[in-house]
Design a protein around this motif. Sequence first.
Motif, short mmCIF file in Angstrom:
data_model
loop_
_atom_site.label_atom_id
_atom_site.label_comp_id
_atom_site.label_asym_id
_atom_site.label_seq_id
_atom_site.Cartn_x
_atom_site.Cartn_y
_atom_site.Cartn_z
N PHE A 1 47.42 -4.06 23.00
CA PHE A 1 48.19 -3.37 21.96
C PHE A 1 48.95 -4.31 21.03
O PHE A 1 49.57 -3.84 20.08
CB PHE A 1 49.18 -2.40 22.59
N TYR B 1 43.58 1.07 15.16
CA TYR B 1 43.08 0.74 16.50
C TYR B 1 41.57 0.86 16.53
O TYR B 1 40.95 1.63 15.77
CB TYR B 1 43.72 1.61 17.58
N TYR C 1 50.59 4.09 20.71
CA TYR C 1 50.28 4.31 22.11
C TYR C 1 49.89 5.76 22.37
O TYR C 1 48.90 6.04 23.07
CB TYR C 1 51.49 3.95 22.99
N GLU C 2 50.66 6.68 21.82
CA GLU C 2 50.39 8.10 22.05
C GLU C 2 49.03 8.50 21.49
O GLU C 2 48.27 9.24 22.14
CB GLU C 2 51.49 8.95 21.41
N THR D 1 52.48 -6.77 20.58
CA THR D 1 52.34 -6.63 21.40
C THR D 1 52.58 -7.33 21.72
O THR D 1 52.22 -7.09 21.55
CB THR D 1 51.98 -5.68 21.57
N GLY E 1 46.64 -3.39 30.98
CA GLY E 1 47.26 -3.69 29.70
C GLY E 1 47.45 -5.19 29.53
O GLY E 1 48.20 -5.82 30.29
N THR F 1 43.59 -2.17 27.48
CA THR F 1 44.26 -2.12 26.19
C THR F 1 44.81 -3.50 25.83
O THR F 1 45.26 -4.26 26.71
CB THR F 1 45.43 -1.12 26.18
N TYR G 1 46.27 7.11 23.77
CA TYR G 1 46.21 7.78 25.07
C TYR G 1 45.64 9.20 24.94
O TYR G 1 44.93 9.67 25.84
CB TYR G 1 47.59 7.81 25.71
N CYS H 1 51.38 -7.13 28.09
CA CYS H 1 52.12 -5.87 28.30
C CYS H 1 53.57 -5.95 27.89
O CYS H 1 54.25 -4.92 27.82
CB CYS H 1 52.00 -5.44 29.76
N ALA I 1 54.43 0.64 26.89
CA ALA I 1 53.11 1.30 26.84
C ALA I 1 52.62 1.64 28.25
O ALA I 1 52.02 2.69 28.48
CB ALA I 1 52.10 0.42 26.11
#
Length: 288
Positions: free
Chosen positions: A134, A282, A40-41, A2, A57, A132, A44, A60, A65
């Motif tokens: 990530f 996660y 990410y999917e 990330t 985020g 988030t 979400y 980012c 994302a």
Amino acid sequence: MTPTLVRQHPPHAGATPRVNPSARARDWSEIQERMLVPLYEAVYERVEVGAGTRLLGLGCGSGLALLMAASRGAAVTGVESSSHERLALARQRLLPEAWGTRAHGEARLVDGSPGDLAAAADARTPAYTLVTAFEPIGCLAGDSEGLGEALAAVTPLAERGAPVVLAGWGPPERCATSSVLRVATKLADPLRSTGSWRPALRDDLEEVAQRAGLRLDGSGRVACPFGYADVDSAVRGLLSTGLFDAAIAATDQAQVDKEVTEALHPHLRQDGTVWMPNVFRYLIARVP
């Protein structure tokens, strides 16, 4: 891995990374960033990102994302402090009015730290419903340093009970890329300490969340294979993470390219593509 797939660190004293930040940011956005799309999917879907979501985020990067969340109807805010070049690319994706195209919903990008964002907030700032982070941790020694403090700085901006999502590398036996990442440590041996490769630990994410005062509320694992069109794309994508910058400073670009290429050979397929299965984890925590 990330920002970045791994958290970038400033160079050690006296070391000047011989890299082109703009080229690296472009390689990240065009090659490497998409490797985490399944993560990410999955997140979400699980937290039901949609039109009522106000997402913050952290780290980012170049904004993929955030773009995916905005396409679901979320209002998004991104914070990036480690790469101005990646943030410039995020602006092109999410705030494209200057290029004469349509913006993607309500979006805001902050060039600074989470603390800067918190300091600028006031009573009129709508509370975030999702936070988030990530950028996966659990790959470098010390790669979670500062993350707990960053979360603690921004959680007052989120609603009570809002989910906070952290991401991390899975165990090395489930991550084929681990063998390639070890090259960075070997080449940067004179600089070893913070920034050395290490295997992910079971409680990495939980420890960060607890340091930030968050309440644990579940976790999951997602397959995120790294697939590249050829070896050159694989080398460029992996180097764009920033993980190999210390190795480049300790040796040179040609040496790093050569050894990364050699480490990729076991993952090279007959058609010339490179394929490395990985599992990422996660954690969902809640704002108390």
